[in-house]
Design a protein around this motif. Structure first.
Motif, mmCIF file in Angstrom:
data_model
loop_
_atom_site.group_PDB
_atom_site.id
_atom_site.type_symbol
_atom_site.label_atom_id
_atom_site.label_comp_id
_atom_site.label_asym_id
_atom_site.label_seq_id
_atom_site.Cartn_x
_atom_site.Cartn_y
_atom_site.Cartn_z
ATOM 1 N N ASN A 75 0.835 -1.202 0.000
ATOM 2 C CA ASN A 75 0.000 0.000 0.000
ATOM 3 C C ASN A 75 0.865 1.246 0.000
ATOM 4 O OD1 ASN A 75 -2.542 -1.381 0.209
ATOM 5 N ND2 ASN A 75 -2.020 -1.831 2.334
ATOM 6 N N PRO A 76 0.463 2.277 -0.737
ATOM 7 C CA PRO A 76 1.270 3.495 -0.775
ATOM 8 C C PRO A 76 1.212 4.248 0.539
ATOM 9 C CG PRO A 76 -0.815 3.866 -1.884
ATOM 10 C CD PRO A 76 -0.768 2.398 -1.521
ATOM 11 N N VAL A 77 2.309 4.898 0.872
ATOM 12 C CA VAL A 77 2.360 5.797 2.022
ATOM 13 C C VAL A 77 2.502 7.203 1.456
ATOM 14 C CG1 VAL A 77 3.621 6.448 4.096
ATOM 15 C CG2 VAL A 77 3.432 4.034 3.457
ATOM 16 N N ILE A 78 1.471 8.015 1.613
ATOM 17 C CA ILE A 78 1.478 9.343 0.998
ATOM 18 C C ILE A 78 2.301 10.277 1.867
ATOM 19 C CG2 ILE A 78 0.079 11.197 0.055
ATOM 20 C CD1 ILE A 78 -0.313 8.476 -1.265
ATOM 21 N N SER A 79 3.550 10.444 1.475
ATOM 22 C CA SER A 79 4.448 11.290 2.247
ATOM 23 C C SER A 79 5.434 11.945 1.301
ATOM 24 C CB SER A 79 5.190 10.453 3.302
ATOM 25 O OG SER A 79 5.933 9.426 2.670
ATOM 26 N N GLY A 80 6.368 12.683 1.860
ATOM 27 C CA GLY A 80 7.404 13.306 1.059
ATOM 28 C C GLY A 80 6.855 14.267 0.031
ATOM 29 N N PRO A 123 -9.197 11.555 -5.502
ATOM 30 C CA PRO A 123 -9.048 10.425 -4.578
ATOM 31 C C PRO A 123 -7.894 10.570 -3.590
ATOM 32 C CG PRO A 123 -9.482 9.628 -6.792
ATOM 33 C CD PRO A 123 -9.277 11.105 -6.903
ATOM 34 N N LEU A 124 -6.792 11.199 -4.004
ATOM 35 C CA LEU A 124 -5.640 11.319 -3.109
ATOM 36 C C LEU A 124 -5.908 12.261 -1.942
ATOM 37 C CD1 LEU A 124 -2.590 11.250 -5.541
ATOM 38 C CD2 LEU A 124 -3.309 9.502 -3.924
ATOM 39 N N ARG A 139 -5.871 12.613 3.931
ATOM 40 C CA ARG A 139 -6.638 13.018 5.111
ATOM 41 C C ARG A 139 -6.871 11.824 6.040
ATOM 42 N NH1 ARG A 139 -6.195 17.747 6.786
ATOM 43 N NH2 ARG A 139 -8.037 17.347 8.077
ATOM 44 N N ARG A 140 -7.197 10.667 5.486
ATOM 45 C CA ARG A 140 -7.394 9.479 6.324
ATOM 46 C C ARG A 140 -6.097 9.076 7.013
ATOM 47 N NH1 ARG A 140 -10.838 8.077 1.900
ATOM 48 N NH2 ARG A 140 -9.110 6.994 0.872
ATOM 49 N N ASP A 141 -4.973 9.241 6.306
ATOM 50 C CA ASP A 141 -3.684 8.880 6.874
ATOM 51 C C ASP A 141 -3.318 9.776 8.055
ATOM 52 O OD1 ASP A 141 -1.104 7.352 6.665
ATOM 53 O OD2 ASP A 141 -0.311 9.362 6.282
#
Length: 336
Positions: free
Chosen positions: A232-237, A306-307, A312-314
């Motif tokens: 699963n992707p980790v939306i960071s950086g 979608p992102l 926001r959920r993360d």
């Protein structure tokens, strides 16, 4: 970190823009004074404008500048390098001097002036662009972000049909798949292609950074015959920063709107207004944070991208997510 079969090129190829490029080139060469490429952040306006200017560089003298929010407070900030020392401090004299500097051509070729994010230019820079058109001194290639305010002189260029406004839309699914295949050197397998599409929806900037992030993390692997995305992707950086920049600052009321939709998408609009402030919902719609989908007689609220939901959920605590789901359910529930 080194990886096998690394990304083919740092500048991604231009795919799926043949028609837009043709129309933009025709606008520059036609009776109008140029073209404005308009669209949402990340759809590829800047890349398209650079490709357009490259194709025209053999015939035209090209000038290029990029406007920024920080330079907007400086008179003629976007054209600072073209303000001669002899122009003095009088604003009108400076404008005329910049117009002359931009339109000068040592080889006596016609001139094209390109400005990226032209909605961010200051009023004097906007006047420069207007004067270039009025004097027929140069053709223009401008990019603007849809839905963002721009100086009156810029808006007047397309409203008065001095230049053609061309809407640049996100890539279609097939084009997105072709772009990923071209960059990775192998076509994505069906689950990978589906996940990338579901998350990015044709936004080239998001797609690029997601692919590069997941490739670097070792979750997007190139195998003989296909590219496969595991985990699963980790939306960071950088990707997280890009999403934050596109969303902009969120007040508590706006955050409540986005988070409520993020945990229960899609949400019936009549249900959502019982949970969030209606004025905040209107503002979220105006900023593109959420959107309305008209299904039959119902108005369903979905995220603008979608992102937005991923990030926001993360960043939201599990307890807050549970509370928001409960409030939506108590108000009428989500749409099956």
């Amino acid at each position: 970190m080194t990886t096998d079969n690394a990304l083919v090129q740092s500048v991604w190829p231009l795919i799926g823009r043949t028609e837009e490029l043709r129309r933009a080139r025709a606008a520059v060469r036609g009776p109008r004074a140029g073209v404005v490429l308009a669209g949402a952040s990340g759809v590829g306006k800047s890349r398209l404008s650079r490709e357009l200017l490259e194709t025209l560089s053999g015939r035209y003298e090209v000038r290029w500048a990029a406007a920024t929010a920080s330079a907007r407070s400086l008179p003629l900030g976007v054209f600072a390098e073209w303000v001669p020392a002899t122009a003095g401090t009088d604003p009108i004299r400076q404008v005329h001097a910049v117009v002359n500097a931009l339109s000068a051509s040592p080889e006596n070729r016609p001139v094209i002036v390109g400005v990226d994010d032209a909605h961010l230019v200051d009023d004097l820079s906007a006047l420069v662009l207007q004067q270039l058109v009025d004097r027929r001194a140069a053709r223009l290639v401008l990019t603007v972000r849809s839905g963002q305010p721009a100086p009156d002189a810029i808006v007047g260029l397309w409203k008065n049909e001095r230049v053609e406004r061309l809407e640049v839309l996100p890539l279609a699914r097939e084009e997105s798949d072709r772009l990923v295949a071209r960059v990775l050197g192998q076509p994505p397998d069906p689950p990978t292609a589906h996940r990338l599409w579901q998350l990015t929806r044709g936004n080239v900037l998001f797609l690029r950074h997601l692919v590069e992030q997941e490739r670097e993390a070792g979750r997007l692997l190139t195998r003989p015959g296909s590219a496969v995305w595991t985990g699963n992707p980790v939306i960071s950086g950088t990707l997280g920063e890009l999403i934050d920049a596109q969303m902009g600052s969120l007040s508590p009321e706006l955050a409540l709107v986005v988070d409520s939709v993020a945990v229960s998408e899609p949400v019936d609009a009549t249900v959502l207004v019982d949970v969030v402030d209606e004025l905040a919902l209107d503002l979220a719609l105006a900023r593109g944070l959420v959107r309305i989908d008209h299904t039959g007689r119902r108005e369903l609220v979905l995220l603008g991208h979608p992102l937005y939901g991923e990030i926001r959920r993360d960043r939201t605590s599990p307890a807050r997510l549970r509370r928001l789901r409960g409030r939506i359910a108590s108000a009428g529930g989500t749409v099956a």
